[in-house]
Write a protein that holds these residues in place. Structure first.
Motif, mmCIF file in Angstrom:
data_model
loop_
_atom_site.group_PDB
_atom_site.id
_atom_site.type_symbol
_atom_site.label_atom_id
_atom_site.label_comp_id
_atom_site.label_asym_id
_atom_site.label_seq_id
_atom_site.Cartn_x
_atom_site.Cartn_y
_atom_site.Cartn_z
ATOM 1 N N ALA A 149 2.705 -11.453 2.616
ATOM 2 C CA ALA A 149 2.513 -10.736 1.357
ATOM 3 C C ALA A 149 2.856 -9.273 1.557
ATOM 4 O O ALA A 149 2.717 -8.727 2.662
ATOM 5 C CB ALA A 149 1.070 -10.882 0.855
ATOM 6 N N HIS A 150 3.311 -8.637 0.488
ATOM 7 C CA HIS A 150 3.636 -7.206 0.503
ATOM 8 C C HIS A 150 3.076 -6.586 -0.768
ATOM 9 O O HIS A 150 3.224 -7.144 -1.863
ATOM 10 C CB HIS A 150 5.155 -6.999 0.563
ATOM 11 C CG HIS A 150 5.580 -5.569 0.369
ATOM 12 N ND1 HIS A 150 6.636 -5.222 -0.440
ATOM 13 C CD2 HIS A 150 5.084 -4.416 0.861
ATOM 14 C CE1 HIS A 150 6.779 -3.899 -0.424
ATOM 15 N NE2 HIS A 150 5.848 -3.394 0.356
ATOM 16 N N ALA A 151 2.418 -5.438 -0.641
ATOM 17 C CA ALA A 151 1.873 -4.726 -1.798
ATOM 18 C C ALA A 151 2.033 -3.232 -1.570
ATOM 19 O O ALA A 151 2.173 -2.767 -0.436
ATOM 20 C CB ALA A 151 0.399 -5.079 -2.007
ATOM 21 N N SER A 152 2.026 -2.490 -2.655
ATOM 22 C CA SER A 152 2.146 -1.041 -2.551
ATOM 23 C C SER A 152 1.317 -0.392 -3.647
ATOM 24 O O SER A 152 0.995 -1.004 -4.664
ATOM 25 C CB SER A 152 3.606 -0.602 -2.665
ATOM 26 O OG SER A 152 4.145 -0.970 -3.915
ATOM 27 N N SER A 153 0.989 0.862 -3.411
ATOM 28 C CA SER A 153 0.254 1.645 -4.397
ATOM 29 C C SER A 153 0.701 3.088 -4.277
ATOM 30 O O SER A 153 0.668 3.663 -3.180
ATOM 31 C CB SER A 153 -1.259 1.536 -4.155
ATOM 32 O OG SER A 153 -1.983 2.309 -5.091
ATOM 33 N N GLY A 154 1.153 3.668 -5.385
ATOM 34 C CA GLY A 154 1.595 5.051 -5.362
ATOM 35 C C GLY A 154 0.422 6.011 -5.349
ATOM 36 O O GLY A 154 -0.685 5.682 -5.790
ATOM 37 N N PHE A 155 0.662 7.216 -4.823
ATOM 38 C CA PHE A 155 -0.350 8.252 -4.880
ATOM 39 C C PHE A 155 -0.369 8.868 -6.274
ATOM 40 O O PHE A 155 0.690 9.061 -6.880
ATOM 41 C CB PHE A 155 -0.036 9.366 -3.875
ATOM 42 C CG PHE A 155 -0.172 8.953 -2.435
ATOM 43 C CD1 PHE A 155 -1.110 8.023 -2.040
ATOM 44 C CD2 PHE A 155 0.640 9.516 -1.464
ATOM 45 C CE1 PHE A 155 -1.249 7.650 -0.717
ATOM 46 C CE2 PHE A 155 0.525 9.160 -0.137
ATOM 47 C CZ PHE A 155 -0.423 8.225 0.246
#
Length: 379
Positions: free
Chosen positions: A41-47
């Motif tokens: 799985a891959h996830a991201s969250s911007g600042f």
């Protein structure tokens, strides 16, 4: 090793979290190391803008309540980390109890591994104890300082991982990570590994783009493709002494920052158009990366690019033009998308730590020998 850590070390599922010098946010991956490296799985969250601005400000000493601000920023960063961890667990349908550990790099705000008195340091903002509390998962953090303590640069740490994933016995493979700073791994067919920071990646380009367009980055390099090259500015930037230093070497925003660029611009005879500066900054990154390949890439015929820079099609075109005879592509061609590579490397470093195995390569960082990297915060 405690019973809790010994139990975790027997599992094969790890999470890697990376927030780099681009300051655009967090990338996270869930990796299974049972048979090679399989990203589940891959996830991201911007600042948000407030956190990004504060992290950028903390890269430059100003003496205004820095310790308090840094600790608050570290807590905010870790809450962003925890959101990414929750996303990964939701995507995979796995409970936290199945994850052996999180490799959490933290946010680099100082990186000066070699000072004039022979000492050095590296500092990543992080709150690993809070991350362990928020996620219920063992955390491995502080992954660079042991290498620095052993006389190394503390960076780059990814070449050992690159060798395991991308190395080939029949040919030399080149891996270029373009985050805020660019680093090159030269993976010899004989098993040898050379790695070093080649110079700026996206940091200068992104900063200029934000200042003049209010966008965090130049999507696809379209703005840079619109402008005209400023040869005088390019020559001045390419004269930066760091670029000609031999490996091992590493750098960061301590060198390539907004004030450095301002000094370069002030030396020009005329005030340039913002788009022309963006074009020249993109060429600067492409040229410094290409020069590193030419000087140290041996007989490499394939350059695998990862990191956010791999998504800048204009930058990729310029590197390909500067490297005739080298096939320039992304790590996706080898099964690992560009935005997953570095986070996967820090999952691997956590795996190495729990196994009691070294995570650095002395041939890359210049450390006095292999070292187990990381401090462990049990769940």
């Amino acid at each position: 090793m405690s019973h809790v850590i010994a139990s975790a070390a027997q599992r094969t599922l790890f999470i890697g979290l990376m927030s780099g010098t681009s300051l655009d946010g967090v990338d996270g991956v869930l990796v299974d190391f049972a048979h090679g490296t399989q990203v589940l799985a891959h996830a991201s969250s911007g600042f948000d803008e407030e956190l990004r601005t504060e992290l950028l400000a903390l890269n430059t000493p100003d003496g205004h309540n820095e310790l308090h601000r840094a600790l608050l920023a570290a807590n905010a960063l870790v809450r962003c980390y925890a959101r990414v961890v929750r996303q990964l667990l939701q995507q995979s349908g796995l409970p936290a109890s199945k994850i052996a550990a999180i490799g959490a790099h933290g946010q680099t705000v100082r990186h000066r591994p070699q000072l004039f008195d022979g000492t050095g340091y590296t500092l990543q903002l992080n709150a690993p104890a809070l991350l362990a509390e928020l996620t219920g998962i063992t955390v491995v953090a502080d992954l660079r300082s042991r290498d620095v303590a052993a006389g190394g640069q503390g960076a780059p740490l990814v070449p050992a991982f690159h060798q395991g994933v991308f190395g080939r016995t029949e040919q030399t493979t080149l891996v270029l990570n373009i985050g805020g700073i660019a680093n090159l791994s030269v993976l010899g067919a004989d098993g040898s590994v050379l790695g070093f920071d080649s110079g700026p990646g996206n940091a200068l380009m992104d900063g200029w783009c934000l200042e003049h367009t209010r966008k965090p980055y130049d999507e696809g390099g379209r703005w840079a493709a619109y402008g005209q090259l400023i040869p005088e500015l390019l020559d001045s930037m390419l004269a930066e002494p760091f670029l000609n230093l031999p490996p091992p070497k590493s750098t960061g925003r301590d060198l390539f920052h907004a004030q450095w660029l301002t000094q370069q611009l002030q030396a020009l005879h005329n005030t340039p158009a913002p788009a022309d500066v963006q074009t020249t900054l993109t060429e600067f990154t492409a040229a410094s990366c290409a020069d590193a390949v030419k000087r140290f890439g041996r007989d490499g015929k394939e350059l695998l690019v990862c990191g956010g820079g791999a998504l800048n099609s204009y930058l990729m075109q310029r590197m390909a033009a500067l490297l005739p005879g080298v096939h320039v592509t992304t790590t996706a061609a080898r099964g690992l998308p560009p935005l997953e590579v570095e986070a996967a490397a820090f999952a691997w470093l956590a795996h190495q730590c729990l196994q009691g195995l070294p995570g650095n390569l002395a041939s890359v960082t210049g450390a006095s020998g292999p070292r187990i990297l990381g401090a462990i915060y049990p769940a």
